[in-house]
Design a protein around this motif. Structure first.
Motif, PDB file in Angstrom:
ATOM      1  N   UNK A   1       0.858  -1.182   0.000  1.00  0.00           N
ATOM      2  CA  UNK A   1       0.000   0.000   0.000  1.00  0.00           C
ATOM      3  C   UNK A   1       0.898   1.238   0.000  1.00  0.00           C
ATOM      4  N   UNK A   2       0.939   1.910  -1.141  1.00  0.00           N
ATOM      5  CA  UNK A   2       1.780   3.087  -1.344  1.00  0.00           C
ATOM      6  C   UNK A   2       0.899   4.329  -1.495  1.00  0.00           C
ATOM      7  N   UNK A   3       1.495   5.493  -1.351  1.00  0.00           N
ATOM      8  CA  UNK A   3       0.734   6.736  -1.480  1.00  0.00           C
ATOM      9  C   UNK A   3       1.610   7.833  -2.062  1.00  0.00           C
ATOM     10  N   UNK A   4       0.974   8.699  -2.827  1.00  0.00           N
ATOM     11  CA  UNK A   4       1.637   9.881  -3.379  1.00  0.00           C
ATOM     12  C   UNK A   4       1.133  11.110  -2.635  1.00  0.00           C
ATOM     13  N   UNK A   5       2.034  12.021  -2.322  1.00  0.00           N
ATOM     14  CA  UNK A   5       1.655  13.243  -1.637  1.00  0.00           C
ATOM     15  C   UNK A   5       1.942  14.467  -2.470  1.00  0.00           C
ATOM     16  N   UNK A   6       1.288  15.553  -2.140  1.00  0.00           N
ATOM     17  CA  UNK A   6       1.540  16.861  -2.747  1.00  0.00           C
ATOM     18  C   UNK A   6       1.407  16.799  -4.267  1.00  0.00           C
ATOM     19  N   UNK A   7       0.299  16.221  -4.727  1.00  0.00           N
ATOM     20  CA  UNK A   7       0.088  16.096  -6.171  1.00  0.00           C
ATOM     21  C   UNK A   7      -0.885  17.135  -6.707  1.00  0.00           C
TER      22      UNK A   7
ATOM     23  N   UNK B   1      -3.243  23.178  -4.674  1.00  0.00           N
ATOM     24  CA  UNK B   1      -3.862  23.762  -3.487  1.00  0.00           C
ATOM     25  C   UNK B   1      -3.419  23.047  -2.217  1.00  0.00           C
ATOM     26  N   UNK B   2      -3.408  21.707  -2.253  1.00  0.00           N
ATOM     27  CA  UNK B   2      -2.965  20.980  -1.064  1.00  0.00           C
ATOM     28  C   UNK B   2      -1.476  21.191  -0.826  1.00  0.00           C
ATOM     29  N   UNK B   3      -0.723  21.429  -1.903  1.00  0.00           N
ATOM     30  CA  UNK B   3       0.699  21.716  -1.764  1.00  0.00           C
ATOM     31  C   UNK B   3       0.916  23.023  -0.992  1.00  0.00           C
TER      32      UNK B   3
ATOM     33  N   UNK C   1       7.762  25.304 -14.240  1.00  0.00           N
ATOM     34  CA  UNK C   1       7.891  24.956 -12.823  1.00  0.00           C
ATOM     35  C   UNK C   1       9.273  25.333 -12.303  1.00  0.00           C
ATOM     36  N   UNK C   2      10.282  25.145 -13.116  1.00  0.00           N
ATOM     37  CA  UNK C   2      11.640  25.512 -12.716  1.00  0.00           C
ATOM     38  C   UNK C   2      11.757  27.012 -12.477  1.00  0.00           C
ATOM     39  N   UNK C   3      11.119  27.802 -13.338  1.00  0.00           N
ATOM     40  CA  UNK C   3      11.165  29.258 -13.172  1.00  0.00           C
ATOM     41  C   UNK C   3      10.438  29.690 -11.894  1.00  0.00           C
ATOM     42  N   UNK C   4       9.300  29.066 -11.605  1.00  0.00           N
ATOM     43  CA  UNK C   4       8.574  29.388 -10.376  1.00  0.00           C
ATOM     44  C   UNK C   4       9.421  29.019  -9.160  1.00  0.00           C
ATOM     45  N   UNK C   5      10.091  27.871  -9.242  1.00  0.00           N
ATOM     46  CA  UNK C   5      10.965  27.433  -8.153  1.00  0.00           C
ATOM     47  C   UNK C   5      12.035  28.487  -7.873  1.00  0.00           C
TER      48      UNK C   5
ATOM     49  N   UNK D   1       9.123  21.324  -3.656  1.00  0.00           N
ATOM     50  CA  UNK D   1      10.064  20.525  -4.443  1.00  0.00           C
ATOM     51  C   UNK D   1       9.380  19.299  -5.044  1.00  0.00           C
ATOM     52  N   UNK D   2       8.619  18.558  -4.216  1.00  0.00           N
ATOM     53  CA  UNK D   2       7.957  17.360  -4.745  1.00  0.00           C
ATOM     54  C   UNK D   2       6.663  17.715  -5.460  1.00  0.00           C
ATOM     55  N   UNK D   3       6.143  18.918  -5.213  1.00  0.00           N
ATOM     56  CA  UNK D   3       4.917  19.321  -5.882  1.00  0.00           C
ATOM     57  C   UNK D   3       5.119  19.745  -7.317  1.00  0.00           C
ATOM     58  N   UNK D   4       6.210  20.474  -7.602  1.00  0.00           N
ATOM     59  CA  UNK D   4       6.423  20.943  -8.976  1.00  0.00           C
ATOM     60  C   UNK D   4       7.781  20.532  -9.535  1.00  0.00           C
ATOM     61  N   UNK D   5       8.589  19.861  -8.740  1.00  0.00           N
ATOM     62  CA  UNK D   5       9.878  19.385  -9.227  1.00  0.00           C
ATOM     63  C   UNK D   5       9.728  18.101 -10.043  1.00  0.00           C
TER      64      UNK D   5
END
Length: 378
Positions: free
Chosen positions: A91-97, A100-102, A143-147, A161-165
């Motif tokens: 049972x795996x899960x992905x976060x910050x996808x 808004x939740x990010x 996404x890199x520019x926003x970062x 980082x994990x949201x838009x990287x």
């Protein structure tokens, strides 16, 4: 509970007469036991070339009406009741996808898990970050520019980082066989005082990375625990009864596919014993990473899952509505009834308790193997 009887459904129930689980499908509102050699587990069926075709044509016997069986309390081992529809899968899960939740994860981190500080931080950076990220595809040049811009403003975060990287957050949500099904109590670690449900689509994936179906899940979130430190993720996510999955897996066939999941609209309702009602929504069309990409980042030459896996896809839902104290947002109370539903996937319903008060998890892999062997199914 199940809104489309034309679908090909796969799930599990507890059979008191064998003191163990049975694999079931749904036909005309009746649950049909299709457990047999070569189909003794849901995992085994998901590994077949055509899981939907196999289930559609499998022989079996009726156990009774779905609604009647679903009304049985999962804690009563003397009655047939629904279980989580997965068994040997990891049972795996992905976060910050979702953007808004990010933003809410960034706020949790900046607030150090303190809900009183979160509102002020939300006012300062929430809207700006949310607007900046709304239409950005994770890992893209935009996404890199926003970062780079956020780093310059001192607003960079590990969650962004994990949201838009380029790399998604994928973590182990629960041990094999520990997830609870619809109707069961869902657990919160007693150290938490700021928490919320997370309504998500959960994919069923075979050992070769093929997505064979989907269901619903509640990836309970302890906002204060994870907000104190991302290194506490395991404590925040993996506790007794903290993973709810169900009601059944809808297998992909000619009438239902991954494109339906990409368009899925999830509805959440929390009903408290105090009369409080919270309504929420999560739209899969706003996910920042495609489900197929999330599966590819989970399984490959870098990591194998011989029995397949279940994958929570993350949620758009991040509640900010105050429940008791102004500025402190939403948090659960014991006895809350959480219902997560989506057209084509049915409804998952659970009651919130402390993990220490939920029924302990005692039926693990060795118990399952011994039970199946005694029944001549191995």
């Amino acid at each position: 509970m199940i809104d489309d009887l034309s679908g090909v459904w796969l799930g599990r129930v507890w059979l008191p007469e064998v003191n163990g689980p049975a694999v079931v499908t749904l036909r005309g509102g009746e649950l049909i036991d299709i457990t047999a050699k070569g189909a003794a587990t849901v995992s085994e069926i998901c590994e077949k070339d055509d899981p939907a075709g196999f289930v559609r044509n499998a022989g079996g016997k009726s156990l009774g009406n779905l609604d009647e069986i679903a009304s049985a309390h999962p804690g009563d081992l003397s009655k047939c009741h629904l279980l989580a529809p997965c068994d040997l899968q990891a049972v795996k899960a992905c976060g910050v996808t979702f953007a808004r939740s990010m933003v809410e994860r960034v706020i949790e981190e900046k607030a150090g898990g303190d809900p009183a500080r979160a509102e002020a931080i939300r006012e300062r950076i929430g809207a700006a970050i949310g607007d900046s990220l709304r239409n950005i595809r994770a890992g893209s040049e935009d996404a890199t520019r926003v970062k780079e811009a956020l780093i310059a403003e001192g607003l960079w975060s590990q969650y962004l980082e994990v949201g838009i990287g380029p790399d998604a957050e994928v973590f182990s949500k629960a041990p094999v066989l520990s997830s609870v099904g619809t109707g069961a109590e869902i657990g919160l670690h007693p150290v938490s005082s700021w928490n919320n449900p997370e309504p998500e689509v959960v994919l069923a994936v075979s050992s070769d990375g093929k997505i064979v179906g989907a269901t619903l899940g509640n990836d309970v979130n302890l906002r204060d625990v994870e907000g104190r430190s991302a290194l506490l993720l395991s404590k925040a996510k993996d506790n007794n009864a903290s993973s709810a999955i169900g009601p059944m897996i809808r297998l992909f066939d000619e009438s239902f596919s991954l494109d339906d999941i990409r368009r899925a609209e999830l509805t959440l309702t929390v009903e408290g014993e105090d009369g409080f009602v919270l309504n929420g929504h999560s739209s899969m069309s706003q996910i920042s990473r495609d489900p197929q990409d999330l599966v590819s980042q989970t399984i490959g030459r870098h990591h194998q899952y011989p029995d397949g896996f279940m994958l929570y896809l993350g949620t758009l839902f991040a509640p900010t509505e105050d429940r008791d104290i102004e500025g402190e947002g939403f948090t659960h109370k014991m006895g809350d009834i959480v219902t997560i539903s989506a057209p084509g996937l049915g409804a998952l319903r659970n009651t919130v308790r402390l993990s220490t008060d939920c029924a302990p998890w005692v039926f693990g892999i060795s118990a399952l193997m011994k039970n199946l062997a005694a029944r001549g199914l191995l």
